[in-house]
Design an enzyme around this catalytic site. Structure first.
Site, PDB file in Angstrom:
ATOM      1  N   CYS A 205       0.946  -1.553  -0.154  1.00  0.00           N
ATOM      2  CA  CYS A 205      -0.063   0.426   0.123  1.00  0.00           C
ATOM      3  C   CYS A 205       1.015   1.458  -0.520  1.00  0.00           C
ATOM      4  CB  CYS A 205      -0.598   0.341   1.423  1.00  0.00           C
ATOM      5  SG  CYS A 205      -2.031   1.318   1.617  1.00  0.00           S
TER       6      CYS A 205
ATOM      7  N   CYS B 113      -0.331   4.109   1.915  1.00  0.00           N
ATOM      8  CA  CYS B 113      -0.059   3.830   3.479  1.00  0.00           C
ATOM      9  C   CYS B 113       0.973   4.489   3.704  1.00  0.00           C
ATOM     10  CB  CYS B 113      -0.533   3.267   3.865  1.00  0.00           C
ATOM     11  SG  CYS B 113      -2.108   2.079   3.364  1.00  0.00           S
ATOM     12  N   ASP B 114       1.914   4.159   3.513  1.00  0.00           N
ATOM     13  CA  ASP B 114       2.816   3.862   3.529  1.00  0.00           C
ATOM     14  C   ASP B 114       4.400   4.868   2.422  1.00  0.00           C
ATOM     15  OD1 ASP B 114       2.629   1.190   4.681  1.00  0.00           O
ATOM     16  OD2 ASP B 114       2.981  -0.147   4.217  1.00  0.00           O
TER      17      ASP B 114
END
Ligand code: NAP
Length: 309
Positions: A131, A134-135
């Site tokens: 992801c 997200c990261d």
């Protein structure tokens, strides 16, 4: 035991659209979602090809709007994981309880496919990610690898390049399958470098990822490539483990459904990425959801028998 006219399993674009149509048909509907309402599309920051949003729309905004629309229609949403399904009795078991229905819509979506190479499990969350949305901020100024050749890889490579110092794209063939407009953009991005005809055969590190081993598929040679992170975008696998032996699935686990989304079990319909089809987009997941809700409505109200028009 709680009983509803309709149970929808999954709260991604397909499940939420089905819930909007079911709510507007005044079916007493329960939507069960195990993770975040909005689904896997939330792993991408933006969606650019959802009609009506020139320039794109944030996935958080789009899915938040769909969720609000569902709630305004009085559809009940619970955060539970479906563990089992009894197709004959139209019952769903979540561990927290058993729910019964007169019809069920399966919209449980798909999960990221894994590379299945040494080091992948060990370093997940410590440099291995599925992801970028997200990261990516954790990799500001760092060197990252992204694996894949499709739309998801291309979109996320562009997102990663806003943070990372360099993004090396590893793909097993010489041609990408991403849409031409995305390919143009990644080729123009100076931070994105291509490593083609190659695969990641191992992920190496100590506490965190420090390198990946790349195998050149033309020469067969292997080399270590230093990096701080690796993002994997190599397609999806259906979230249908709870249906095995109960509903007709293809060899890869996707649900076989008819034109009106009816499955092999009477009163059970399928829509979105968990369904076997030729094109997986948010827009047609929504289309599937609308068709499934219409078919479920007809089934519950007796307009249709045994799931067949
Ligand atoms: P995809 O289109 O299936 O592409 C997967 C890529 O990973 C392919 O290039 C494939 O290589 C490669 N691959 C598969 N298994 C591999 C392995 N074991 N090792 C190395 N490489 C491997 O998957 P996706 O990009 O996740 O997209 C899935 C679907 O969602 C597609 O239909 C896509 O169009 C859609 N999508 C839509 C949107 C949107 O609507 N905005 C955004 C993202 C994705 P080969 O090319 O050699 O097979």
């Amino acid at each position: 035991m709680e009983k509803h006219e309709l149970i929808i399993i999954g709260g991604g674009p397909a499940g939420l659209t089905a819930a909007i149509y079911a709510g507007r048909s005044r079916l007493d509907t329960l939507l069960i979602e195990k993770a975040a309402v909005g689904g896997r599309i939330l792993m991408s920051e933006m969606i650019e090809n959802y009609p009506g949003f020139p320039g794109g729309v944030s996935t958080l905004e789009l899915m938040g709007r769909m969720e609000n629309q569902v709630k305004e229609l009085g559809v009940k949403i619970v955060s539970e994981e479906v563990l089992g399904l009894d197709p004959a009795a139209l019952k769903v078991n979540t561990g927290a309880g058993v729910y019964a229905a007169e019809a069920i819509i399966l919209a449980s979506g798909a999960r990221p496919r894994k590379l299945n190479v040494p080091g992948e499990t060990q370093y997940t969350g410590r440099g291995v990610s599925y992801c970028a949305t997200c990261d990516a901020p954790f990799f500001k100024g760092k060197t990252v690898v992204i694996v894949g050749g499709g739309d998801a890889m291309a979109e996320e490579a562009l997102y990663l390049s806003r943070f990372a110092a360099s993004v090396s794209l590893v793909h097993r063939r010489s041609e990408l399958r991403a849409s031409p407009i995305l390919q143009e953009r990644i080729r123009q991005d100076k931070k994105i470098h291509f490593i083609l005809n190659s695969v990641v055969s191992r992920i190496n590190g100590n506490i965190k990822v420090e390198s990946v081993t790349l195998k050149d598929l033309l020469s067969g040679n292997e080399r270590d490539f230093s990096c701080d992170g690796i993002f994997v975008y190599i397609g999806q696998e259906p979230e249908t483990g709870y249906l095995k032996g109960k509903i007709d699935l293809d060899e890869a686990g996707f649900i076989r459904a008819g034109e009106n989304m009816s499955t092999s079990a009477a009163g059970i319909f399928a829509c979105g990425d968990c369904r076997k089809k030729g094109f997986y987009q948010v827009v047609n997941a929504c289309g599937d959801g609308a068709v499934a809700a219409d078919a479920a409505y007809k089934y519950v109200t007796g307009t249709v028998k045994n799931g067949v028009k």
